[in-house]
Design a protein around this motif. Structure first.
Motif, mmCIF file in Angstrom:
data_model
loop_
_atom_site.group_PDB
_atom_site.id
_atom_site.type_symbol
_atom_site.label_atom_id
_atom_site.label_comp_id
_atom_site.label_asym_id
_atom_site.label_seq_id
_atom_site.Cartn_x
_atom_site.Cartn_y
_atom_site.Cartn_z
ATOM 1 N N GLN A 331 0.841 -1.195 0.000
ATOM 2 C CA GLN A 331 0.000 0.000 0.000
ATOM 3 C C GLN A 331 0.877 1.246 0.000
ATOM 4 O OE1 GLN A 331 -3.636 0.581 0.215
ATOM 5 N NE2 GLN A 331 -2.681 2.493 -0.441
ATOM 6 N N PHE A 332 0.725 2.079 -1.031
ATOM 7 C CA PHE A 332 1.485 3.325 -1.103
ATOM 8 C C PHE A 332 0.733 4.413 -0.342
ATOM 9 C CE2 PHE A 332 2.439 1.144 -5.200
ATOM 10 C CZ PHE A 332 3.778 0.864 -4.956
ATOM 11 N N ASN A 333 1.414 5.056 0.580
ATOM 12 C CA ASN A 333 0.812 6.141 1.351
ATOM 13 C C ASN A 333 1.183 7.495 0.764
ATOM 14 O OD1 ASN A 333 -0.329 4.284 3.205
ATOM 15 N ND2 ASN A 333 1.656 4.113 4.218
ATOM 16 N N TYR A 334 1.490 7.509 -0.497
ATOM 17 C CA TYR A 334 1.810 8.712 -1.264
ATOM 18 C C TYR A 334 1.357 8.448 -2.687
ATOM 19 C CZ TYR A 334 5.668 5.630 -2.506
ATOM 20 O OH TYR A 334 6.406 4.541 -2.937
ATOM 21 N N VAL A 335 1.280 9.494 -3.489
ATOM 22 C CA VAL A 335 0.879 9.335 -4.892
ATOM 23 C C VAL A 335 1.996 9.858 -5.784
ATOM 24 C CG1 VAL A 335 -0.787 9.969 -6.684
ATOM 25 C CG2 VAL A 335 -1.573 9.568 -4.332
ATOM 26 N N ASN A 336 2.700 8.951 -6.434
ATOM 27 C CA ASN A 336 3.628 9.326 -7.499
ATOM 28 C C ASN A 336 2.851 9.178 -8.803
ATOM 29 O OD1 ASN A 336 5.612 9.769 -5.658
ATOM 30 N ND2 ASN A 336 6.871 8.024 -6.213
ATOM 31 N N LEU A 337 2.337 10.290 -9.291
ATOM 32 C CA LEU A 337 1.366 10.276 -10.382
ATOM 33 C C LEU A 337 2.059 10.217 -11.740
ATOM 34 C CD1 LEU A 337 -1.547 10.464 -11.340
ATOM 35 C CD2 LEU A 337 -1.378 12.951 -11.143
ATOM 36 N N GLY A 338 1.906 9.096 -12.430
ATOM 37 C CA GLY A 338 2.459 8.946 -13.773
ATOM 38 C C GLY A 338 1.590 9.654 -14.797
ATOM 39 N N ILE A 352 5.018 12.487 -11.295
ATOM 40 C CA ILE A 352 5.105 13.618 -10.380
ATOM 41 C C ILE A 352 5.179 13.056 -8.969
ATOM 42 C CG2 ILE A 352 3.964 15.701 -9.539
ATOM 43 C CD1 ILE A 352 2.511 15.834 -12.239
ATOM 44 N N VAL A 353 6.305 13.239 -8.318
ATOM 45 C CA VAL A 353 6.515 12.676 -6.990
ATOM 46 C C VAL A 353 5.664 13.423 -5.957
ATOM 47 C CG1 VAL A 353 8.225 12.225 -5.194
ATOM 48 C CG2 VAL A 353 8.838 11.935 -7.596
ATOM 49 N N ASP A 354 5.013 12.650 -5.083
ATOM 50 C CA ASP A 354 4.176 13.216 -4.016
ATOM 51 C C ASP A 354 3.164 14.211 -4.578
ATOM 52 O OD1 ASP A 354 5.544 11.716 -2.132
ATOM 53 O OD2 ASP A 354 6.984 13.299 -1.686
ATOM 54 N N ALA A 355 2.473 13.793 -5.621
ATOM 55 C CA ALA A 355 1.511 14.679 -6.279
ATOM 56 C C ALA A 355 0.373 15.077 -5.346
ATOM 57 C CB ALA A 355 0.946 13.997 -7.528
ATOM 58 N N GLU A 356 0.065 14.238 -4.373
ATOM 59 C CA GLU A 356 -1.057 14.544 -3.477
ATOM 60 C C GLU A 356 -0.785 15.774 -2.612
ATOM 61 O OE1 GLU A 356 1.681 12.405 -0.726
ATOM 62 O OE2 GLU A 356 1.187 12.344 -2.862
ATOM 63 N N ARG A 357 0.481 16.185 -2.514
ATOM 64 C CA ARG A 357 0.834 17.347 -1.687
ATOM 65 C C ARG A 357 0.742 18.670 -2.448
ATOM 66 N NH1 ARG A 357 6.106 15.528 1.927
ATOM 67 N NH2 ARG A 357 5.218 13.604 2.790
#
Length: 473
Positions: A331-338, A352-357
């Motif tokens: 389970q990834f607790n971050y979003v690296n959005l491709g 995009i690394v840590d896109a959720e932030r």
């Protein structure tokens, strides 16, 4: 003292890379970490730094050749002395050796010098295919190649330039074979390309291409007095002009392997949702009219990206990975959005690394940087790995919906279609509205139907009524 630099593993676990262009020539003096070559891996074109300071003595491989990890590519004279007939550690050459070296003999693993990018294990030569050259001219020994750009073209080689310069030339419709380089040793620069584009000189046909008349360069034009039928004309064409073959390598090979692996490993399910996104379009119009956001460049992709990140928080199963060897679900607790990007090299999916932030402006900035790097061919290998979930924007091609294939190691991929003005039910009447179709493919091992449907519905809710975000966070 001679030091031999072998092709390193560039940190991707790959066994081969193509030398796109040499930026140095025998006799050039280089400094430590100087950019000496552009190397194309299966993921990106990367800059290869020099592990030594010294003088280039031999280029063992010409540009355009695919080289295996561990094979020598360049030798340096770094000064000092050695016993006659002996080689220093890290060298495949004795100090008094002649310049024409057997390039097929890789240096032993224990003799290789460490450098910034590191080395991978030596690759066994038995069983792997022979190195491939782009053309006959590219197979010439590097030390015999002409440094004059015009002479290089006539010898059948690609003019010396860097990936960003080649991208600029493609955008301007310029054949680099017609450009004279003013950089070091004839290297073509951006200024050379721009200066050439201002000249009112018709571009000549690419080297080796058919002339505008349709007659191949090696064929003779038929005299006007000779009458031939269509069948005879076709029969007279060189067979090679009727089809083009190119080796499957680099990015295309990696993409094919990844898609086959995904399609035949993960059980794909695809769901579709068509929504009225007029409120989102109106929101974007208002942001463009706001002087605080006029330069932000926020578009529909940034809004969809933000909606996806918010929806992931409500359905985390779509942001997971199936770890078969470990027998675990990660389970990834971050979003690296491709973000799937079509480039001249093929499909790339930088993330995009840590896109959720990031807020909308931050996502828009990240998307702009990602797109610019992908088009210029400067996307780094690090940016192409570590993604957790992907968006592909097929709407830019005028497509409404599709069934995207999940990137290996991820659980879901969202495709966004074109926004179209269509008749739509609105407040009990039919009105012309902005309509968008979303397509979500997910791995049914990780995401069941209820979870996938809820995730897609959340994204649709945000796009149909952005104010509803307040009820979801």
């Amino acid at each position: 003292m001679i030091k031999v630099f072998a092709l390193p593993d560039l940190g991707e676990g790959l066994t081969e890379s193509e030398i796109v262009a040499w930026l140095v020539a025998p006799g050039d003096e280089v400094t430590l970490n100087q950019h000496i070559a552009d190397v194309e891996t299966a993921k990106a074109v990367v800059e290869l730094p020099s592990p030594f300071a010294g003088v280039v003595r031999v280029l063992h491989q010409p540009a355009g050749v695919v080289v295996h990890v561990g094979e020598p590519i360049v030798s340096f004279d770094i000064g000092g002395s050695a016993e006659p007939g002996s080689a220093e550690p890290g060298s495949a050459l004795p100090a008094d050796a002649d310049a024409d070296v057997q390039a097929d003999a890789p240096a032993p693993a224990e003799q290789r010098e460490a450098n910034l990018v590191g080395y991978g294990p030596a690759v066994e030569r038995s069983g792997h295919p022979q190195r491939r050259a782009r053309s006959g001219g590219a197979a010439l020994a590097a030390e015999t190649r002409p440094t004059d750009p015009v002479a290089a073209v006539s010898a059948g080689e690609r003019p010396r330039s860097t990936p960003p310069v080649r991208a600029l030339a493609r955008d301007l419709g310029i054949d680099l074979a017609t450009v004279t380089g003013t950089g070091r040793d004839g290297l073509i620069t951006r200024d050379d390309v721009r200066a050439h584009s201002t000249q009112s000189v018709p571009a000549t046909a690419p080297h080796g291409a058919a002339e505008p008349s349709g007659v191949p360069p090696t064929a003779s034009a038929t005299p006007a007095s000779t009458s031939i039928g269509p069948a005879a004309a076709v029969a007279g064409l060189d067979a090679a002009a009727r089809e083009t073959r190119s080796p499957i390598k680099s990015l295309r090979k990696l993409t094919a392997a990844a898609m086959v692996q995904s399609a035949f490993t993960a059980p794909h399910v695809t769901e579709f949702l068509t929504i009225d996104v007029t409120p989102t379009v109106e929101l974007l119009d208002s942001l463009r009219a706001d002087r605080n956001f006029t330069d932000a460049g926020i578009g529909i992709l940034a809004v969809v990206a933000k909606a996806l990140c918010l929806a992931v928080g409500r359905t985390p199963s779509v942001n997971t990975r199936w770890d078969e060897p470990a027998g675990e679900i990660v389970q990834f607790n971050y979003v690296n959005l491709g973000i799937a990007a079509a480039t001249p090299r093929g499909l790339l999916v930088p993330n995009i690394v840590d896109a959720e932030r990031l807020d909308l402006r931050g996502l828009a900035d990240a998307l702009a940087e990602l797109t610019t790097a992908a088009r210029a061919g400067t996307t780094t290998p690090a940016a192409l790995s570590g993604g957790t979930i992907t968006i592909t924007n097929i709407g830019v091609f005028g497509i409404d919906a599709g069934t995207p294939i999940i990137n290996p190691g991820e659980a879901a991929i969202l495709a966004m279609g074109a926004i179209r003005s269509q008749p739509w039910e609105y407040r009990g009447q039919v009105a012309l509205r902005k309509v968008l179709t979303l397509s979500l493919s997910f791995d049914h091992r990780l995401v069941d139907g209820e979870q996938g449907s809820r995730f897609l519905a959340d994204i649709g809710t945000i796009l149909a009524n952005p104010a509803r975000v307040l009820t979801m966070i």
